[in-house]
Design an enzyme around this catalytic site. Structure first.
Site, PDB file in Angstrom:
ATOM      1  CD  GLU A  79      -3.380  10.937  11.376  1.00  0.00           C
ATOM      2  OE1 GLU A  79      -3.171  10.305  10.318  1.00  0.00           O
ATOM      3  OE2 GLU A  79      -4.435  10.802  12.051  1.00  0.00           O
TER       4      GLU A  79
ATOM      5  CG  ASP B  22     -10.462  18.121   9.150  1.00  0.00           C
ATOM      6  OD1 ASP B  22     -10.088  17.249   8.340  1.00  0.00           O
ATOM      7  OD2 ASP B  22     -11.620  18.559   9.190  1.00  0.00           O
ATOM      8  N   GLY B  23      -7.338  17.469   7.740  1.00  0.00           N
ATOM      9  CA  GLY B  23      -6.795  17.672   6.395  1.00  0.00           C
ATOM     10  C   GLY B  23      -7.632  18.628   5.558  1.00  0.00           C
TER      11      GLY B  23
ATOM     12  CG  ASP C  93      -2.133   6.767   4.028  1.00  0.00           C
ATOM     13  OD1 ASP C  93      -3.052   5.945   3.848  1.00  0.00           O
ATOM     14  OD2 ASP C  93      -1.158   6.541   4.772  1.00  0.00           O
TER      15      ASP C  93
ATOM     16  CE1 TYR D 250      -5.306  -1.572   4.910  1.00  0.00           C
ATOM     17  CE2 TYR D 250      -4.734  -0.817   2.705  1.00  0.00           C
ATOM     18  CZ  TYR D 250      -4.615  -0.707   4.079  1.00  0.00           C
ATOM     19  OH  TYR D 250      -3.804   0.268   4.608  1.00  0.00           O
TER      20      TYR D 250
ATOM     21  CE1 TYR E  18      -3.727   2.493   0.785  1.00  0.00           C
ATOM     22  CE2 TYR E  18      -2.224   3.313   2.459  1.00  0.00           C
ATOM     23  CZ  TYR E  18      -3.354   3.467   1.705  1.00  0.00           C
ATOM     24  OH  TYR E  18      -4.134   4.588   1.849  1.00  0.00           O
ATOM     25  CD  GLN E  19       2.228   2.597   4.639  1.00  0.00           C
ATOM     26  OE1 GLN E  19       1.673   3.669   4.375  1.00  0.00           O
ATOM     27  NE2 GLN E  19       2.368   2.117   5.846  1.00  0.00           N
TER      28      GLN E  19
ATOM     29  CG  ASP F 137     -12.280   2.374   4.912  1.00  0.00           C
ATOM     30  OD1 ASP F 137     -11.690   2.444   3.822  1.00  0.00           O
ATOM     31  OD2 ASP F 137     -12.148   1.433   5.712  1.00  0.00           O
TER      32      ASP F 137
HETATM   33  N1  AAT Z   1      -1.046   4.254   6.058  1.00  0.00           N
HETATM   34  C1  AAT Z   1      -2.042   3.503   6.726  1.00  0.00           C
HETATM   35  C2  AAT Z   1      -3.310   3.586   6.088  1.00  0.00           C
HETATM   36  C3  AAT Z   1      -4.331   4.384   6.388  1.00  0.00           C
HETATM   37  S1  AAT Z   1      -4.185   5.500   7.626  1.00  0.00           S
HETATM   38  C4  AAT Z   1      -5.384   6.729   7.470  1.00  0.00           C
HETATM   39  C5  AAT Z   1      -5.120   7.888   8.430  1.00  0.00           C
HETATM   40  O1  AAT Z   1      -5.961   8.977   8.070  1.00  0.00           O
HETATM   41  C6  AAT Z   1      -5.387   7.608   9.917  1.00  0.00           C
HETATM   42  O2  AAT Z   1      -4.207   7.810  10.649  1.00  0.00           O
HETATM   43  C7  AAT Z   1      -6.474   8.637  10.287  1.00  0.00           C
HETATM   44  O3  AAT Z   1      -6.351   9.134  11.615  1.00  0.00           O
HETATM   45  C8  AAT Z   1      -6.218   9.722   9.253  1.00  0.00           C
HETATM   46  N2  AAT Z   1      -7.353  10.638   9.009  1.00  0.00           N
HETATM   47  C9  AAT Z   1      -8.671  10.333   8.980  1.00  0.00           C
HETATM   48  N3  AAT Z   1      -9.402  11.440   8.726  1.00  0.00           N
HETATM   49  C10 AAT Z   1      -8.541  12.475   8.586  1.00  0.00           C
HETATM   50  C11 AAT Z   1      -8.703  13.871   8.321  1.00  0.00           C
HETATM   51  N4  AAT Z   1      -9.914  14.410   8.144  1.00  0.00           N
HETATM   52  N5  AAT Z   1      -7.577  14.639   8.246  1.00  0.00           N
HETATM   53  C12 AAT Z   1      -6.353  14.108   8.427  1.00  0.00           C
HETATM   54  N6  AAT Z   1      -6.146  12.791   8.680  1.00  0.00           N
HETATM   55  C13 AAT Z   1      -7.228  11.976   8.764  1.00  0.00           C
HETATM   56  C14 AAT Z   1      -5.540   4.191   5.531  1.00  0.00           C
HETATM   57  C15 AAT Z   1      -6.156   2.840   5.695  1.00  0.00           C
HETATM   58  C16 AAT Z   1      -7.184   2.487   4.660  1.00  0.00           C
HETATM   59  C17 AAT Z   1      -8.149   1.425   5.160  1.00  0.00           C
HETATM   60  C18 AAT Z   1      -8.855   0.709   4.077  1.00  0.00           C
HETATM   61  N7  AAT Z   1      -9.953  -0.113   4.564  1.00  0.00           N
END
Ligand code: AAT
Length: 292
Positions: free
Chosen positions: A109, A140-141, A159, A228, A64-65, A162
């Site tokens: 994040e 918040d992004g 990244d 996933y 994924y990464q 859901d």
């Molecule tokens: N790299 C690992 C995969 C992820 S992590 C997704 C990240 O997004 C989490 O750490 C979560 O806290 C962050 N996140 C969620 N909403 C926001 C937001 N509004 N702003 C900033 N960061 C946020 C993804 C996994 C996918 C799963 C598939 N089923």
């Protein structure tokens, strides 16, 4: 629910639940945004779970990464400024830092607990924070992007978890509009875009929005991630109007040896061939995505 096993149950994949055998629960906490859990599994290493949904396992996080990062960054020459939304575990940062042209890596994040827990339990992932080019913003992004001056970034990587919970707005049209604004002409975005097996309706909406907003190219790619839901996950790759971007033919190949010093493990999944292959779609998905 089988005792001693973790089952991933969610209305986003009704009627099915992938399970992993639990050796030991290592952390359980509740942040302002979500439940955070880490457990040792018997066959996938340590696992990070947010609100009951697997975010990564040590064994398959590379698939994924590496893909969410190198699909966009290998598609443009000399990326310099990169923004990561979400990705608090640091895995995408670790991958961005392989690119020597990059000068600035911002990450936004929402949940500080994800960052702290990753540094404690996933040092090979959170190693991404050790790069001095990285600046961490907790917030918040959506709000972060609204405040970004126009044309700032060469690439934005979303990244995100859901669309149920704190990430919901990261799948909506206004968010994509602020991403487009934050990119320079011919800049690229790559967003987590769910599974062709489970979420064609979500993908259809994202593609329709992106075709309106991004005047360069709009493409869907996918990869396999065994832990996933449905075992696959996709990405939306778009570019803004400007120097054309052909995502299917990477112009900025990543040299495995040069980009893998001791602290950074070698690439395990990504290569230029799988980059191009990731854009080949099964007929049922192609029909929907190309019709939009
Ligand atoms: N790299 C690992 C995969 C992820 S992590 C997704 C990240 O997004 C989490 O750490 C979560 O806290 C962050 N996140 C969620 N909403 C926001 C937001 N509004 N702003 C900033 N960061 C946020 C993804 C996994 C996918 C799963 C598939 N089923």
């Amino acid at each position: 629910v089988i005792p001693g096993w973790f089952s991933e149950i969610s209305p986003m994949w009704p009627g099915e639940a992938h399970s992993l055998k639990v050796e030991k629960i290592l952390f359980q906490g509740k942040s302002d945004y979500q439940n955070v859990m880490v457990f040792q599994s018997s066959t996938y290493g340590k696992v990070l779970v947010l609100d009951g949904v697997i975010q990564l396992t040590e064994r398959d996080e590379c698939a994924y990464q590496e893909m969410i990062t190198h699909l966009p960054l290998c598609s443009i020459p000399n990326p310099k400024k990169v923004l990561v939304i979400g990705g608090g575990d640091g895995g995408v940062l670790r991958e961005v830092s392989r690119h020597s042209s990059v000068e600035q890596i911002d990450i936004c994040e929402i949940d500080k607990m994800v960052v702290d827990v990753s540094k404690e339990f996933f040092p090979d992932v959170a190693v991404g924070y050790e790069d001095p080019r990285v600046t961490l913003h907790i917030g918040d992004g959506v709000a972060f992007l609204k405040a970004v001056p126009e044309g700032t970034y060469d690439a934005v990587i979303v990244d995100s978890s859901d669309p149920i919970g704190p990430a919901q707005e990261l799948f909506e049209k206004p968010f994509f509009q602020s991403v487009a604004k934050a990119l320079r002409p011919g800049g690229v975005v790559c967003t987590q875009a769910e599974s062709i097996w489970l979420h064609m309706h979500i993908i259809e909406d994202i593609v329709a929005n992106c075709r309106q907003i991004f005047k360069g190219s709009v493409n869907y790619a996918w990869t396999t991630v065994p832990t996933y839901p449905s075992g696959v996950i996709g990405f939306m790759l778009c570019s803004t109007e400007g120097p054309p971007v052909d995502f299917k033919h990477p112009v900025n190949p990543i040299d495995t040896d040069e980009n893998c010093s001791k602290s950074k493990r070698p690439l395990r999944f990504y290569n230029s061939e799988i980059h191009s292959a990731a854009f080949c779609l099964p007929s049922f998905a192609k029909k929907v995505i190309e019709a939009k």
